[in-house]
Design a protein around this motif. Structure first.
Motif, short mmCIF file in Angstrom:
data_model
loop_
_atom_site.label_atom_id
_atom_site.label_comp_id
_atom_site.label_asym_id
_atom_site.label_seq_id
_atom_site.Cartn_x
_atom_site.Cartn_y
_atom_site.Cartn_z
N LEU A 101 0.86 -1.18 0.00
CA LEU A 101 0.00 0.00 0.00
C LEU A 101 0.90 1.23 0.00
O LEU A 101 1.61 1.48 0.98
N VAL A 102 0.90 1.96 -1.10
CA VAL A 102 1.64 3.22 -1.17
C VAL A 102 0.76 4.29 -0.53
O VAL A 102 -0.28 4.66 -1.07
N SER A 103 1.15 4.72 0.64
CA SER A 103 0.32 5.63 1.42
C SER A 103 1.12 6.17 2.60
O SER A 103 2.20 5.67 2.91
N LYS A 104 0.55 7.19 3.23
CA LYS A 104 1.17 7.71 4.46
C LYS A 104 0.75 6.88 5.68
O LYS A 104 1.35 6.98 6.74
N LYS A 105 -0.33 6.07 5.50
CA LYS A 105 -0.86 5.28 6.60
C LYS A 105 -1.02 3.83 6.19
O LYS A 105 -1.34 3.54 5.03
N ASP A 106 -0.84 2.92 7.14
CA ASP A 106 -1.04 1.50 6.90
C ASP A 106 -2.55 1.20 6.76
O ASP A 106 -3.39 2.05 7.10
N GLU A 154 -5.17 12.47 -5.74
CA GLU A 154 -6.41 11.85 -6.20
C GLU A 154 -6.82 10.68 -5.31
O GLU A 154 -8.00 10.33 -5.23
N TYR A 155 -5.81 10.07 -4.67
CA TYR A 155 -6.05 8.90 -3.83
C TYR A 155 -5.28 9.06 -2.52
O TYR A 155 -4.20 9.64 -2.51
N GLU A 156 -5.85 8.49 -1.44
CA GLU A 156 -5.12 8.46 -0.16
C GLU A 156 -4.06 7.34 -0.18
O GLU A 156 -3.13 7.34 0.62
N GLY A 157 -4.22 6.40 -1.11
CA GLY A 157 -3.25 5.32 -1.24
C GLY A 157 -3.54 4.53 -2.50
O GLY A 157 -4.64 4.58 -3.05
N ILE A 159 -2.58 0.49 -4.31
CA ILE A 159 -2.01 -0.84 -4.07
C ILE A 159 -1.32 -1.31 -5.35
O ILE A 159 -1.95 -1.37 -6.42
N ILE A 160 -0.03 -1.62 -5.22
CA ILE A 160 0.75 -2.10 -6.36
C ILE A 160 1.69 -3.21 -5.88
O ILE A 160 1.74 -3.51 -4.69
N ALA A 161 2.43 -3.79 -6.80
CA ALA A 161 3.38 -4.85 -6.45
C ALA A 161 4.68 -4.23 -5.95
O ALA A 161 5.20 -3.28 -6.56
N GLU A 162 5.22 -4.78 -4.86
CA GLU A 162 6.50 -4.28 -4.34
C GLU A 162 7.61 -4.46 -5.36
O GLU A 162 8.52 -3.62 -5.45
N ALA A 163 7.55 -5.52 -6.15
CA ALA A 163 8.60 -5.78 -7.14
C ALA A 163 8.76 -4.61 -8.10
O ALA A 163 9.89 -4.26 -8.51
N SER A 164 7.67 -3.96 -8.48
CA SER A 164 7.75 -2.83 -9.42
C SER A 164 8.47 -1.65 -8.78
O SER A 164 9.24 -0.96 -9.46
N ILE A 165 8.24 -1.43 -7.50
CA ILE A 165 8.92 -0.32 -6.79
C ILE A 165 10.42 -0.61 -6.71
O ILE A 165 11.25 0.28 -6.96
N LEU A 166 10.76 -1.85 -6.40
CA LEU A 166 12.17 -2.23 -6.26
C LEU A 166 12.89 -2.16 -7.61
O LEU A 166 14.02 -1.67 -7.70
N ARG A 167 12.25 -2.65 -8.66
CA ARG A 167 12.88 -2.66 -9.98
C ARG A 167 13.09 -1.25 -10.53
O ARG A 167 14.08 -0.97 -11.20
N ASN A 173 7.10 6.19 0.15
CA ASN A 173 6.68 5.51 1.38
C ASN A 173 5.60 4.48 1.08
O ASN A 173 4.62 4.77 0.40
N TYR A 174 5.78 3.27 1.61
CA TYR A 174 4.76 2.24 1.41
C TYR A 174 4.80 1.25 2.56
O TYR A 174 5.76 1.17 3.32
N PHE A 175 3.70 0.45 2.64
CA PHE A 175 3.56 -0.58 3.66
C PHE A 175 3.38 -1.93 2.97
O PHE A 175 2.49 -2.08 2.12
N LYS A 176 4.22 -2.90 3.34
CA LYS A 176 4.10 -4.24 2.77
C LYS A 176 2.86 -4.90 3.35
O LYS A 176 2.62 -4.84 4.55
N LEU A 177 2.06 -5.52 2.47
CA LEU A 177 0.80 -6.12 2.89
C LEU A 177 0.98 -7.61 3.19
O LEU A 177 1.59 -8.34 2.41
N ASN A 178 0.43 -8.02 4.33
CA ASN A 178 0.52 -9.42 4.77
C ASN A 178 -0.09 -10.34 3.72
O ASN A 178 -1.23 -10.13 3.29
#
Length: 292
Positions: A101-106, A154-157, A159-167, A173-178
């Motif tokens: 979740l790319v957001s300021k909050k979990d 436009e959005y408070e958060g 949801i995308i794949a962490e792999a895309s952020i890393l690549r 800022n983001y929160f890894k989702l269980n």
């Protein structure tokens, strides 16, 4: 010269670079061929309306027609049944399979009524199940486009794949989702190299790039998907991890109101283990009247 076809997106080009750098080190020159897919041509349509293979069909056609030697994909975009002429010649060692979740909050700290963006029914239904007080709105576009829509407010958060952020080496800022709450899409985080099925010379060339454990996880996940049905148009997720000689898998389905998650740990053929997990989930879905 080895010609590599892929989508024109920034992420696709980064993934192509992984393959081309490997081939360059072996002494081969490479050429990138950018291809527009159905998903690119109808960028404002929800993915579930476009059907299957929207990120891959046109790219793979270049290989079938002899206009490219290889196609590079995010493996999660590949339909479960490739053309008879093609095969997955290599899977690169898996990056993170997780959603974020790319957001300021979990997730559980988001204000009621917050707007979260995603183009995935799976992510939408999982979020709606966890936080029914959150508004989930459709969000299409390449990763950079989606992040710009988030940073513009436009959005408070999103949801995308962490792999895309890393690549893409993004500083955001983001929160890894269980993965129990947000079980990933099958093959998320895996780069697949597709070529002609009978091209053994290319297959051999890619042998050192190929990661067998990643391939085993991918086959197990795709086998589960065969049983349940899935893809980016389905509220279904599956994730396998190979530890030593055992495969640990979880699979989830949600209609937004109910959610079922099942797990398995087995030795054995990845396809068989995947099928077993799929049947386990399907049985629970029938028990809860959640057959789509």
């Amino acid at each position: 010269m080895i010609r590599i076809a892929a989508r024109n997106s920034q992420l696709s080009q980064v993934q192509v670079k992984v393959v081309s750098d490997y081939l360059n080190k072996l002494g081969y020159e490479t050429e990138f061929i950018g291809v527009k897919t159905k998903a690119d041509l109808f960028a404002n349509e929800p993915l579930y309306k476009l059907g299957k293979g929207v990120f891959e069909k046109e790219v793979n056609e270049y290989v079938i027609r002899g206009l490219a030697d290889l196609a590079v994909h995010s493996m999660k975009d590949l339909t479960s049944n490739l053309s008879e002429e093609l095969d997955i010649l290599a899977t690169v060692k898996r990056d993170s399979p997780y959603d974020v979740l790319v957001s300021k909050k979990d997730v559980f700290d988001l204000d009621s009524g917050s707007i979260i963006g995603t183009s995935s029914i799976r992510r939408k239904n999982f979020m709606t199940f966890l936080r029914p007080d959150i508004l989930v709105k459709d969000l299409r576009g390449n990763i950079d486009t989606r992040i710009k829509k988030y940073t513009s407010g436009e959005y408070e958060g999103i949801i995308i794949a962490e792999a895309s952020i890393l690549r893409l080496n993004l500083n955001i800022n983001y929160f890894k989702l269980n993965p129990i709450d947000f079980t990933p899409e099958a093959n998320q985080g895996i780069i697949a190299v597709v070529g002609k099925k009978n091209d053994e010379s290319i297959r051999k060339l890619l042998s050192e790039l190929h990661d067998q454990e990643t391939f085993n996880e991918a086959i197990a996940e795709r086998s589960t998907m065969e049983i349940v049905g899935g893809g980016c148009h389905s509220p279904f997720g599956v994730y396998f991890e190979q530890i030593d000689d055992r495969l640990l898998g979880i699979a989830s389905f949600s209609n937004g109101k109910k959610k079922i998650t099942v797990a398995i740990e087995r030795k054995g053929n990845p396809k068989d283990v995947g099928h077993e997990l799929g049947k386990l989930l399907l049985g629970e879905m029938k028990n809860e009247n959640l057959i789509p």
